[in-house]
Design an enzyme around this catalytic site. Structure first.
Site, short mmCIF file in Angstrom:
data_model
loop_
_atom_site.label_atom_id
_atom_site.label_comp_id
_atom_site.label_asym_id
_atom_site.label_seq_id
_atom_site.Cartn_x
_atom_site.Cartn_y
_atom_site.Cartn_z
CG ASP A 517 63.56 96.65 91.82
OD1 ASP A 517 63.92 97.17 90.74
OD2 ASP A 517 64.37 96.11 92.59
CD GLU A 519 66.47 99.33 88.10
OE1 GLU A 519 65.99 98.19 88.24
OE2 GLU A 519 67.70 99.56 88.15
CG HIS A 659 69.44 94.97 85.28
ND1 HIS A 659 69.67 94.71 86.60
CD2 HIS A 659 70.23 94.12 84.59
CE1 HIS A 659 70.57 93.75 86.72
NE2 HIS A 659 70.92 93.36 85.51
#
Length: 707
Positions: A517, A519, A659
């Protein structure tokens, strides 16, 4: 709980389809019967005039009945679908899930019964979990004690699986081997240590295991820059008694080796340092002996000078004695080895050399050598002889026992031989190791090497000391037989490195998978947004690897907008000293290797990686990719919500650190693992089937989004 082979129901056997067909037939058949009766009762010639309105009424009636039947079927099957999906989630993934059906009829009662059953099962499972938790706490306590022992050991300890991938590395080993994030759990050991030596010792241990011997290899790893590691390596049994991997324990003896070298230098230079004062003593003694009539004053001066030179000699001798007392063995730690096997290994290491080995007729005593270094030295000698031969005669190799040694003779027939001066200074080259001369390699093994011309042939003789002449035990790292199994070694199976087609046909649970993942500074990669954080988690054999995660901040080299900081919490100050995406991309590429990549909404993350590779002229990531968004949509397409939060709630996954790239990557990994049995129940078992499943549901979701 074994999943059914295929949960796909044939079209005509679905309740919705059968209900619609039944309602339409019930509505239309009476109309057809009445119409037929009317037609039969009409006089001849009037039928065409009457039938036209009847046909029109029939068409409208059929369409109306089909519409009503569809609506009734939807109302009837919607709670059934809810019960079916809920029951599947309860049965396979999440016992705390509850089915919500509010119809006021038997279906609502059925849903309540399912919920009561799930509640009872959850209670029983909770009780079982409490028991398991208590046992786990006990094991964890034992594991913590053993982990503390590992953490405080001065020796480095590394455990590898059957194919040489690291599954355990204590802090001491990590500090000595000094690897980056890509050189942790899951990395091949032969990327951190010389490949030839690692493969050689693992091959010997496998052979010993197959023969039923509990082999232990004394190992030495010379590294570039002069670093030297010494230790032992042993095969590691699994829970069923099978060979499950290998354990390496070692010490960094670089400082000891350097100190030994300094001490040895001091001892070797001692005669040179004694030569001057001893010469002076000899000269003074001759003067006194020759000139016996010297005055008393001169005699005292000569005696004083003599005493001074003798004292200087005594000082040098005392320093030599101190150095000798401090000096351990400067040789590499040897182990009893079959000399015949060493010669055969040396010949096998140079397949292009024309050579012939005549094995000894009887058994020979074992020799005490560091086997791999000895093999390298022998193969270098054979290569040197072959390079200096005419090519018509083979290099002949023989073995024989002589006094305290076993001597390997390499003979070049019909030749007076090349000049032997360059042989001992020739380098023994091995990738990943410090370069040393043949003479130094032989010396480290307590051996001797010399040349001679005999009966028209040139010979190189390689002497190895008998193991019986060595001390019974040498200091070093030890592995004790009663060392307990304290880690879960279910992860021993490694990736196979198969071709792409073979990979597509492999079961999902057998693949090496990396879930990742990112950000970012924003949601528009094509408009200049860049990565600020990248994390990844490994899955092996259908289980999440609990160590060796990949996580790093990334300096995007552009300001991070405030709205993005509110989303993921990262600021310009936090990423100021972080590596660039070019550095991170290379490390990430080494971390993933040939694994299958998994992400949620993977197209978003892959686009950022694609742009990073293009901007920094790096190779694109071409690993197979799966997307949990479309896997979830394919499994539960008729249920609402397929974002990460909704899927996690439905499957009972707790997201820690939402997040953040590491928190979302681990949550996505948990979701993927819990989707595996649901996919298998729908006939999706291999990588190829999963890719086709994602592609199909991508199109279905895109089409649904348009209406």
């Amino acid at each position: 709980m074994t999943p059914s082979k295929d949960r796909t129901v044939p079209f005509l056997r679905r309740i919705r389809v059968r209900l619609i067909i039944s309602l339409v037939l019930i509505s239309v058949i009476p109309f057809l019967i009445i119409s037929a009766a009317i037609l039969s009762s009409l006089p001849e010639g009037t039928a065409p005039d009457v039938m036209t309105p009847i046909y029109v009424m029939g068409v409208f009636l059929g369409l109306f009945c089909a519409f009503v039947a569809w609506q009734l079927a939807e109302k009837f099957t919607e709670p059934i679908d809810e019960i079916r999906h809920g029951a599947e989630i309860i049965a396979r993934i999440n016992l705390s899930h509850r089915i919500s059906v509010k119809t006021g009829d038997e279906l609502e009662s059925l849903a309540r019964d399912f919920n009561d059953m799930a509640h009872a099962l959850e209670g029983a499972y909770s009780e079982l979990e409490d028991r398991v938790r208590q046992v786990t706490l006990n094991l964890q306590e034992e594991k913590s004690r053993l982990a503390t022992v590992l953490r405080t050991m001065v020796e480095g300890v590394v455990a590898v699986n059957e194919v040489g991938e690291i599954i355990l590395m204590n802090p001491r080993a990590r500090s000595v081997l000094a690897g980056g994030p890509e050189f942790g759990v899951g990395s091949p050991l032969n990327r951190l240590l010389p490949k030839g030596r690692v493969d050689y010792h693992m091959r010997r241990l496998r052979a010993a295991w197959e023969e039923g011997r509990d082999g232990v290899e004394h190992v030495i790893f010379p590294l570039p820059g002069g670093k030297l590691l010494k230790g032992v390596m042993a095969a590691m049994p699994g829970p069923g008694g099978e060979r499950a991997g290998f354990l390496l324990a070692f010490r960094d003896v670089t400082e000891e080796a350097e100190r030994e070298k300094q001490i040895e230098t001091a001892l070797r230079t001692l005669p040179t340092r004694l030569k001057s004062p001893m010469t002076s003593v000899q000269s003074i003694a001759q003067i006194i002996e020759t000139h016996k009539n010297l005055s008393e004053e001169k005699q005292k001066a000569f005696v004083c000078a003599l005493r001074s030179e003798v004292e200087s000699c005594l000082v040098q001798l005392q320093e030599g004695e101190k150095a000798e007392a401090r000096m351990p063995s400067s040789h590499w730690q040897g182990q009893p080895t079959d000399a015949k096997g060493l010669v055969e290994e040396a010949l096998a290491a140079i397949p292009g050399v024309y050579a012939h080995f005549q094995p000894p007729e009887g058994p020979l005593p074992p020799v005490a050598v560091e086997p791999y270094g000895c093999i390298l030295a022998m193969s270098s000698v054979l290569r040197w002889l072959a390079a200096n031969s005419t090519g018509w005669n083979p290099v002949e190799a023989t073995l024989e026992a002589e006094e305290d040694m076993v001597v390997a003779t390499f003979r070049l027939a019909g030749s007076q031989g090349p000049s032997p001066e360059g042989m001992e200074s020739m380098l023994v080259e091995q990738q990943g190791e410090e370069q040393i001369t043949i003479a130094e390699a032989v010396k480290r093994n307590r051996g001797e090497i010399w040349t001679r011309v005999s009966e028209g042939s040139f010979e190189v003789r390689f002497g190895m000391v008998r193991a019986s002449r060595m001390p019974q035990a040498e200091s070093g790292v030890r592995i004790f037989d009663d060392q307990p199994d304290f880690y879960d070694f279910d992860l021993f199976l490694a990736r196979s490195g198969a071709e792409v087609r073979e990979t597509l046909e492999r079961d999902l649970k057998d693949l090496e998978i990396v879930v990742f993942d990112t950000e970012t500074t924003g949601l528009r990669p094509l408009k200049g947004d860049r990565v600020v954080s990248l994390s990844a988690v490994r899955i092996r054999k259908g289980k999440i690897v609990q160590a060796g995660d990949f996580h790093t901040l990334v300096n995007p080299q552009i300001p991070i907008p405030k709205e993005s900081t509110l989303f993921h919490g990262l600021t310009d100050v936090m990423v100021k000293d972080a590596p660039s995406i070019a550095e991170v991309y290379k490390s990430f590429g080494q971390y993933i290797g040939g694994a299958v990549l998994v992400a949620h909404n993977a197209a978003f993350d892959m686009k950022f990686l694609e742009i990073a590779a293009r901007e920094n002229e790096l190779p694109q990531v071409d690993n197979p990719v799966l997307d949990t968004l479309f896997l979830s949509y394919g499994v539960h397409g008729d249920l609402p919500g397929h974002n990460l939060d909704s899927i996690a709630e439905r499957l009972g996954v707790t997201i820690e650190g939402r997040h953040t790239s590491d928190g979302d990557a681990r949550a996505t990994a948990e979701i993927f693992v819990r989707l595996l049995p649901l996919l298998e129940a729908r006939g999706v078992r291999t990588l190829g089937q999963a890719k086709a499943f994602c592609d199909r549901n991508l199109i279905l979701r895109w089409q649904a989004s348009r209406f």
